[in-house]
Design a protein around this motif. Structure first.
Motif, PDB file in Angstrom:
ATOM      1  N   ARG A  16      39.708  43.482  30.550  1.00 51.21           N
ATOM      2  CA  ARG A  16      40.964  44.109  30.979  1.00 51.21           C
ATOM      3  C   ARG A  16      41.391  43.530  32.341  1.00 51.21           C
ATOM      4  N   ASP A  37      31.949  40.727  29.403  1.00 44.98           N
ATOM      5  CA  ASP A  37      32.136  42.047  29.999  1.00 44.98           C
ATOM      6  C   ASP A  37      30.848  42.829  29.738  1.00 44.98           C
ATOM      7  N   ASN A  91      35.236  36.723  37.997  1.00 39.37           N
ATOM      8  CA  ASN A  91      36.226  37.797  38.138  1.00 39.37           C
ATOM      9  C   ASN A  91      35.608  39.192  38.157  1.00 39.37           C
ATOM     10  N   TYR A 156      32.692  46.471  49.846  1.00 38.12           N
ATOM     11  CA  TYR A 156      33.610  45.621  49.076  1.00 38.12           C
ATOM     12  C   TYR A 156      34.088  44.437  49.927  1.00 38.12           C
ATOM     13  N   THR A 191      46.193  47.442  38.553  1.00 41.00           N
ATOM     14  CA  THR A 191      45.237  47.424  37.439  1.00 41.00           C
ATOM     15  C   THR A 191      44.508  48.766  37.411  1.00 41.00           C
TER      16      THR A 191
HETATM   17  P1  NAI Z   1      39.248  46.090  36.636  1.00 43.51           P
HETATM   18  O1  NAI Z   1      38.345  47.186  37.053  1.00 43.51           O
HETATM   19  O2  NAI Z   1      40.538  46.424  35.988  1.00 43.51           O
HETATM   20  O3  NAI Z   1      38.469  45.073  35.685  1.00 43.51           O
HETATM   21  C1  NAI Z   1      37.187  44.600  36.026  1.00 43.51           C
HETATM   22  C2  NAI Z   1      36.463  44.190  34.762  1.00 43.51           C
HETATM   23  O4  NAI Z   1      35.150  43.758  35.134  1.00 43.51           O
HETATM   24  C3  NAI Z   1      36.283  45.351  33.758  1.00 43.51           C
HETATM   25  O5  NAI Z   1      36.583  44.912  32.457  1.00 43.51           O
HETATM   26  C4  NAI Z   1      34.819  45.708  33.920  1.00 43.51           C
HETATM   27  O6  NAI Z   1      34.227  46.261  32.749  1.00 43.51           O
HETATM   28  C5  NAI Z   1      34.214  44.364  34.264  1.00 43.51           C
HETATM   29  N1  NAI Z   1      32.917  44.509  34.946  1.00 43.51           N
HETATM   30  C6  NAI Z   1      32.590  45.388  35.922  1.00 43.51           C
HETATM   31  N2  NAI Z   1      31.309  45.246  36.265  1.00 43.51           N
HETATM   32  C7  NAI Z   1      30.807  44.227  35.504  1.00 43.51           C
HETATM   33  C8  NAI Z   1      29.543  43.622  35.408  1.00 43.51           C
HETATM   34  N3  NAI Z   1      28.509  44.011  36.155  1.00 43.51           N
HETATM   35  N4  NAI Z   1      29.382  42.607  34.519  1.00 43.51           N
HETATM   36  C9  NAI Z   1      30.407  42.206  33.729  1.00 43.51           C
HETATM   37  N5  NAI Z   1      31.632  42.752  33.787  1.00 43.51           N
HETATM   38  C10 NAI Z   1      31.826  43.751  34.663  1.00 43.51           C
HETATM   39  O7  NAI Z   1      39.479  45.217  37.963  1.00 43.51           O
HETATM   40  P2  NAI Z   1      40.655  44.202  38.357  1.00 43.51           P
HETATM   41  O8  NAI Z   1      41.609  44.924  39.225  1.00 43.51           O
HETATM   42  O9  NAI Z   1      41.132  43.480  37.165  1.00 43.51           O
HETATM   43  O10 NAI Z   1      39.838  43.206  39.322  1.00 43.51           O
HETATM   44  C11 NAI Z   1      39.354  41.934  38.900  1.00 43.51           C
HETATM   45  C12 NAI Z   1      38.815  41.196  40.112  1.00 43.51           C
HETATM   46  O11 NAI Z   1      39.851  41.054  41.087  1.00 43.51           O
HETATM   47  C13 NAI Z   1      37.674  41.921  40.812  1.00 43.51           C
HETATM   48  O12 NAI Z   1      36.736  41.003  41.293  1.00 43.51           O
HETATM   49  C14 NAI Z   1      38.369  42.608  41.970  1.00 43.51           C
HETATM   50  O13 NAI Z   1      37.502  42.875  43.037  1.00 43.51           O
HETATM   51  C15 NAI Z   1      39.419  41.569  42.327  1.00 43.51           C
HETATM   52  N6  NAI Z   1      40.530  42.110  43.077  1.00 43.51           N
HETATM   53  C16 NAI Z   1      41.344  43.108  42.543  1.00 43.51           C
HETATM   54  C17 NAI Z   1      42.376  43.633  43.292  1.00 43.51           C
HETATM   55  C18 NAI Z   1      43.278  44.698  42.779  1.00 43.51           C
HETATM   56  O14 NAI Z   1      44.130  45.186  43.558  1.00 43.51           O
HETATM   57  N7  NAI Z   1      43.197  45.119  41.518  1.00 43.51           N
HETATM   58  C19 NAI Z   1      42.633  43.164  44.661  1.00 43.51           C
HETATM   59  C20 NAI Z   1      41.735  42.140  45.107  1.00 43.51           C
HETATM   60  C21 NAI Z   1      40.733  41.638  44.331  1.00 43.51           C
END
Ligand code: NAI
Length: 248
Positions: A16, A37, A91, A156, A191
Protein backbone atom coordinates in the motif's frame (compact mmCIF):
# COMPACT_ATOMS: atom_id res chain seq x y z
CA UNK A 1 7.65 6.19 -22.84
CA UNK A 2 9.07 2.92 -21.56
CA UNK A 3 11.76 4.22 -19.28
CA UNK A 4 12.24 0.93 -17.41
CA UNK A 5 11.62 -1.67 -20.12
CA UNK A 6 13.14 -5.10 -19.34
CA UNK A 7 14.28 -3.91 -15.91
CA UNK A 8 13.39 -5.59 -12.62
CA UNK A 9 12.68 -3.61 -9.46
CA UNK A 10 12.53 -5.01 -5.94
CA UNK A 11 10.40 -2.80 -3.67
CA UNK A 12 9.95 -3.43 0.05
CA UNK A 13 6.68 -2.77 1.90
CA UNK A 14 4.76 -2.14 -1.32
CA UNK A 15 1.31 -3.53 -0.48
CA UNK A 16 0.00 0.00 0.00
CA UNK A 17 0.94 3.69 0.19
CA UNK A 18 4.11 5.09 -1.35
CA UNK A 19 5.60 1.65 -2.10
CA UNK A 20 2.50 0.62 -4.03
CA UNK A 21 2.50 3.91 -5.99
CA UNK A 22 6.16 3.38 -6.90
CA UNK A 23 5.44 -0.19 -8.03
CA UNK A 24 2.58 0.99 -10.26
CA UNK A 25 4.58 3.90 -11.70
CA UNK A 26 7.51 1.59 -12.54
CA UNK A 27 5.16 -1.02 -14.03
CA UNK A 28 3.59 1.66 -16.23
CA UNK A 29 7.09 2.18 -17.66
CA UNK A 30 7.55 -1.51 -18.51
CA UNK A 31 9.36 -2.62 -15.34
CA UNK A 32 8.92 -6.11 -13.88
CA UNK A 33 8.08 -5.89 -10.19
CA UNK A 34 9.13 -8.00 -7.20
CA UNK A 35 7.59 -6.61 -4.04
CA UNK A 36 7.54 -7.52 -0.38
CA UNK A 37 5.36 -6.89 2.63
CA UNK A 38 4.82 -8.49 6.02
CA UNK A 39 2.19 -11.01 4.88
CA UNK A 40 -0.07 -11.93 2.01
CA UNK A 41 -3.48 -10.24 2.29
CA UNK A 42 -6.19 -8.50 0.24
CA UNK A 43 -4.04 -5.38 -0.25
CA UNK A 44 -1.22 -7.48 -1.66
CA UNK A 45 -3.62 -9.28 -3.98
CA UNK A 46 -5.03 -5.98 -5.25
CA UNK A 47 -1.62 -4.40 -5.74
CA UNK A 48 -0.33 -7.46 -7.60
CA UNK A 49 -3.39 -7.41 -9.88
CA UNK A 50 -2.99 -3.67 -10.57
CA UNK A 51 0.68 -4.16 -11.45
CA UNK A 52 -0.10 -7.11 -13.70
CA UNK A 53 -2.62 -4.99 -15.62
CA UNK A 54 0.37 -3.14 -17.12
CA UNK A 55 1.47 -6.40 -18.78
CA UNK A 56 4.66 -6.82 -16.75
CA UNK A 57 5.78 -9.68 -14.50
CA UNK A 58 4.94 -9.40 -10.83
CA UNK A 59 5.78 -11.55 -7.83
CA UNK A 60 5.08 -11.02 -4.13
CA UNK A 61 7.40 -12.15 -1.31
CA UNK A 62 6.24 -12.18 2.31
CA UNK A 63 8.77 -11.28 4.98
CA UNK A 64 9.87 -8.90 7.69
CA UNK A 65 12.31 -6.51 6.00
CA UNK A 66 14.05 -5.97 9.34
CA UNK A 67 15.06 -9.66 9.45
CA UNK A 68 18.54 -10.15 7.97
CA UNK A 69 18.07 -13.82 7.00
CA UNK A 70 14.62 -13.28 5.51
CA UNK A 71 15.82 -10.32 3.41
CA UNK A 72 18.71 -12.35 2.01
CA UNK A 73 16.41 -15.30 1.26
CA UNK A 74 13.98 -13.00 -0.59
CA UNK A 75 16.76 -11.46 -2.70
CA UNK A 76 18.05 -14.96 -3.57
CA UNK A 77 14.55 -15.93 -4.64
CA UNK A 78 14.02 -12.75 -6.70
CA UNK A 79 17.31 -13.34 -8.51
CA UNK A 80 16.20 -16.90 -9.31
CA UNK A 81 12.73 -15.82 -10.43
CA UNK A 82 13.66 -12.74 -12.48
CA UNK A 83 17.35 -13.26 -13.41
CA UNK A 84 18.37 -9.69 -12.61
CA UNK A 85 17.72 -6.95 -10.05
CA UNK A 86 18.23 -3.52 -11.55
CA UNK A 87 16.46 -1.32 -9.01
CA UNK A 88 16.08 -1.70 -5.24
CA UNK A 89 13.60 0.53 -3.40
CA UNK A 90 13.93 0.47 0.39
CA UNK A 91 10.45 1.67 1.27
CA UNK A 92 9.21 -0.41 4.24
CA UNK A 93 8.80 1.86 7.23
CA UNK A 94 6.86 2.46 10.43
CA UNK A 95 6.36 5.16 13.06
CA UNK A 96 6.13 4.72 16.83
CA UNK A 97 6.00 8.34 17.94
CA UNK A 98 6.46 9.73 21.42
CA UNK A 99 8.43 12.34 23.29
CA UNK A 100 11.95 11.14 24.05
CA UNK A 101 11.48 10.95 27.82
CA UNK A 102 8.45 8.74 27.39
CA UNK A 103 9.89 6.65 24.57
CA UNK A 104 10.62 3.09 25.59
CA UNK A 105 13.30 0.77 24.27
CA UNK A 106 10.81 -1.22 22.22
CA UNK A 107 9.64 1.92 20.34
CA UNK A 108 13.25 2.85 19.62
CA UNK A 109 14.38 -0.61 18.48
CA UNK A 110 11.33 -1.31 16.33
CA UNK A 111 11.64 1.90 14.33
CA UNK A 112 15.42 1.64 13.89
CA UNK A 113 15.13 -2.00 12.83
CA UNK A 114 12.24 -1.63 10.39
CA UNK A 115 13.32 1.70 8.88
CA UNK A 116 17.12 1.48 8.89
CA UNK A 117 18.33 -2.08 9.40
CA UNK A 118 15.94 -3.26 6.67
CA UNK A 119 17.69 -0.99 4.16
CA UNK A 120 21.08 -2.40 5.19
CA UNK A 121 19.70 -5.94 4.85
CA UNK A 122 18.41 -5.44 1.32
CA UNK A 123 21.36 -3.36 0.10
CA UNK A 124 23.75 -5.98 1.51
CA UNK A 125 21.87 -8.79 -0.23
CA UNK A 126 21.39 -6.98 -3.57
CA UNK A 127 24.90 -5.56 -3.90
CA UNK A 128 26.58 -8.77 -5.21
CA UNK A 129 23.84 -9.09 -7.86
CA UNK A 130 24.18 -5.46 -8.95
CA UNK A 131 27.98 -5.67 -8.91
CA UNK A 132 27.92 -8.64 -11.28
CA UNK A 133 25.59 -6.65 -13.56
CA UNK A 134 27.90 -3.63 -13.18
CA UNK A 135 24.73 -1.53 -12.85
CA UNK A 136 22.04 -0.79 -10.32
CA UNK A 137 19.98 1.97 -8.79
CA UNK A 138 19.28 1.91 -5.06
CA UNK A 139 16.57 4.24 -3.80
CA UNK A 140 15.77 4.56 -0.10
CA UNK A 141 12.89 6.40 1.52
CA UNK A 142 14.23 8.93 4.01
CA UNK A 143 12.13 11.85 5.28
CA UNK A 144 12.43 15.59 5.77
CA UNK A 145 12.49 14.87 9.52
CA UNK A 146 15.70 12.89 8.96
CA UNK A 147 17.25 16.17 7.84
CA UNK A 148 15.54 18.60 10.24
CA UNK A 149 14.55 16.46 13.25
CA UNK A 150 11.05 16.53 14.74
CA UNK A 151 9.82 16.73 18.32
CA UNK A 152 8.06 13.47 19.19
CA UNK A 153 9.84 11.49 16.49
CA UNK A 154 13.42 11.02 17.75
CA UNK A 155 13.42 7.34 16.78
CA UNK A 156 11.93 7.98 13.34
CA UNK A 157 14.13 11.02 12.61
CA UNK A 158 17.25 9.07 13.67
CA UNK A 159 16.30 6.15 11.44
CA UNK A 160 15.78 8.45 8.46
CA UNK A 161 19.02 10.39 9.13
CA UNK A 162 20.65 6.94 9.17
CA UNK A 163 19.17 6.22 5.74
CA UNK A 164 20.83 9.38 4.42
CA UNK A 165 24.26 8.41 5.84
CA UNK A 166 23.85 4.88 4.51
CA UNK A 167 22.88 6.17 1.06
CA UNK A 168 25.84 8.53 0.78
CA UNK A 169 28.27 5.82 1.95
CA UNK A 170 26.89 3.26 -0.50
CA UNK A 171 27.15 5.82 -3.32
CA UNK A 172 30.82 6.33 -2.48
CA UNK A 173 31.63 2.62 -2.03
CA UNK A 174 29.81 1.26 -5.05
CA UNK A 175 29.92 4.06 -7.62
CA UNK A 176 32.98 2.51 -9.29
CA UNK A 177 30.88 -0.64 -9.85
CA UNK A 178 28.20 1.26 -11.76
CA UNK A 179 25.79 1.34 -8.82
CA UNK A 180 24.01 4.57 -7.89
CA UNK A 181 22.37 5.19 -4.51
CA UNK A 182 19.99 8.03 -3.70
CA UNK A 183 17.37 8.87 -1.10
CA UNK A 184 14.00 10.55 -1.34
CA UNK A 185 12.97 12.75 1.58
CA UNK A 186 9.19 13.09 1.44
CA UNK A 187 7.43 15.69 3.55
CA UNK A 188 3.80 15.23 4.51
CA UNK A 189 2.33 12.58 2.19
CA UNK A 190 -1.29 11.45 2.39
CA UNK A 191 -1.14 7.72 3.18
CA UNK A 192 -2.31 5.35 5.93
CA UNK A 193 0.83 6.30 7.86
CA UNK A 194 -0.32 9.93 8.15
CA UNK A 195 -4.09 9.27 8.31
CA UNK A 196 -3.72 8.59 12.04
CA UNK A 197 -3.12 12.33 12.60
CA UNK A 198 -6.01 14.46 13.85
CA UNK A 199 -7.64 17.08 11.62
CA UNK A 200 -5.93 19.77 13.68
CA UNK A 201 -2.47 18.19 13.31
CA UNK A 202 -3.06 17.87 9.60
CA UNK A 203 -3.99 21.54 9.30
CA UNK A 204 -0.83 22.47 11.24
CA UNK A 205 1.31 20.50 8.80
CA UNK A 206 -0.40 22.08 5.82
CA UNK A 207 0.27 25.58 7.16
CA UNK A 208 4.01 24.76 7.16
CA UNK A 209 3.94 23.67 3.51
CA UNK A 210 4.44 26.43 0.91
CA UNK A 211 2.23 24.51 -1.56
CA UNK A 212 -0.41 24.36 1.25
CA UNK A 213 -1.30 20.69 0.85
CA UNK A 214 -0.05 17.21 1.57
CA UNK A 215 1.61 15.34 -1.27
CA UNK A 216 0.27 12.20 -2.91
CA UNK A 217 2.08 8.84 -3.11
CA UNK A 218 2.10 9.30 -6.90
CA UNK A 219 4.09 12.51 -6.53
CA UNK A 220 6.77 10.61 -4.60
CA UNK A 221 6.65 7.82 -7.20
CA UNK A 222 7.52 10.32 -9.94
CA UNK A 223 10.74 11.19 -8.11
CA UNK A 224 11.47 7.48 -7.69
CA UNK A 225 11.01 6.97 -11.44
CA UNK A 226 13.55 9.71 -12.13
CA UNK A 227 16.05 8.06 -9.77
CA UNK A 228 15.40 4.54 -11.09
CA UNK A 229 15.77 5.41 -14.76
CA UNK A 230 18.56 6.71 -16.97
CA UNK A 231 17.07 10.18 -16.60
CA UNK A 232 19.29 10.34 -13.49
CA UNK A 233 22.31 8.45 -14.89
CA UNK A 234 24.78 10.96 -13.36
CA UNK A 235 22.94 11.44 -10.05
CA UNK A 236 24.23 9.52 -7.02
CA UNK A 237 24.61 10.13 -3.30
CA UNK A 238 21.80 12.69 -3.30
CA UNK A 239 18.76 13.31 -1.15
CA UNK A 240 15.85 14.66 -3.17
CA UNK A 241 13.21 16.39 -1.08
CA UNK A 242 9.62 15.87 -2.18
CA UNK A 243 7.80 18.07 0.29
CA UNK A 244 5.95 20.93 -1.39
CA UNK A 245 8.75 23.29 -0.35
CA UNK A 246 8.42 22.56 3.38
CA UNK A 247 12.11 21.78 3.79
CA UNK A 248 14.23 24.27 1.90
P1 NAI B 1 2.39 2.94 4.95
O1 NAI B 1 2.29 2.65 6.40
O2 NAI B 1 1.17 3.38 4.22
O3 NAI B 1 3.00 1.69 4.18
C1 NAI B 1 4.14 1.03 4.66
C2 NAI B 1 4.14 -0.40 4.15
O4 NAI B 1 5.29 -1.05 4.70
C3 NAI B 1 2.91 -1.21 4.61
O5 NAI B 1 2.40 -1.95 3.53
C4 NAI B 1 3.48 -2.09 5.70
O6 NAI B 1 2.79 -3.33 5.85
C5 NAI B 1 4.89 -2.31 5.21
N1 NAI B 1 5.79 -2.71 6.30
C6 NAI B 1 5.85 -2.21 7.56
N2 NAI B 1 6.77 -2.85 8.28
C7 NAI B 1 7.34 -3.78 7.45
C8 NAI B 1 8.34 -4.75 7.63
N3 NAI B 1 8.97 -4.91 8.79
N4 NAI B 1 8.67 -5.53 6.57
C9 NAI B 1 8.03 -5.40 5.38
N5 NAI B 1 7.07 -4.49 5.17
C10 NAI B 1 6.72 -3.70 6.19
O7 NAI B 1 3.56 4.03 4.82
P2 NAI B 1 3.88 5.10 3.67
O8 NAI B 1 3.34 6.41 4.10
O9 NAI B 1 3.53 4.55 2.35
O10 NAI B 1 5.48 5.20 3.83
C11 NAI B 1 6.39 4.52 2.97
C12 NAI B 1 7.79 4.99 3.29
O11 NAI B 1 7.87 6.41 3.11
C13 NAI B 1 8.22 4.73 4.72
O12 NAI B 1 9.58 4.40 4.78
C14 NAI B 1 7.99 6.07 5.40
O13 NAI B 1 8.79 6.24 6.54
C15 NAI B 1 8.37 7.02 4.28
N6 NAI B 1 7.82 8.34 4.44
C16 NAI B 1 6.44 8.56 4.49
C17 NAI B 1 5.94 9.83 4.68
C18 NAI B 1 4.49 10.12 4.74
O14 NAI B 1 4.12 11.28 5.01
N7 NAI B 1 3.59 9.17 4.49
C19 NAI B 1 6.85 10.98 4.85
C20 NAI B 1 8.24 10.64 4.79
C21 NAI B 1 8.69 9.37 4.58
Amino acid sequence: MNLLENKTALITGAARGIGRAIALKFASEGCNIAFTDLAYNDLVEQTAADIEAYGVRVQFYAGNAADYESAHEIVKQVKQDFGNIDILVNNAGITKDGLLLRMNEQQWDAVINVNLKSAFNFIHACTPVMMSQRAGSIISLASVVGVNGNAGQANYAASKAGIIGLTKSVAKELGSRGIRANAIAPGFILTDMTSALSEEQRKQWEQMIPLRRGGTPEEVAKVALFLASDLSSYVSGQVIHCCGGMSC
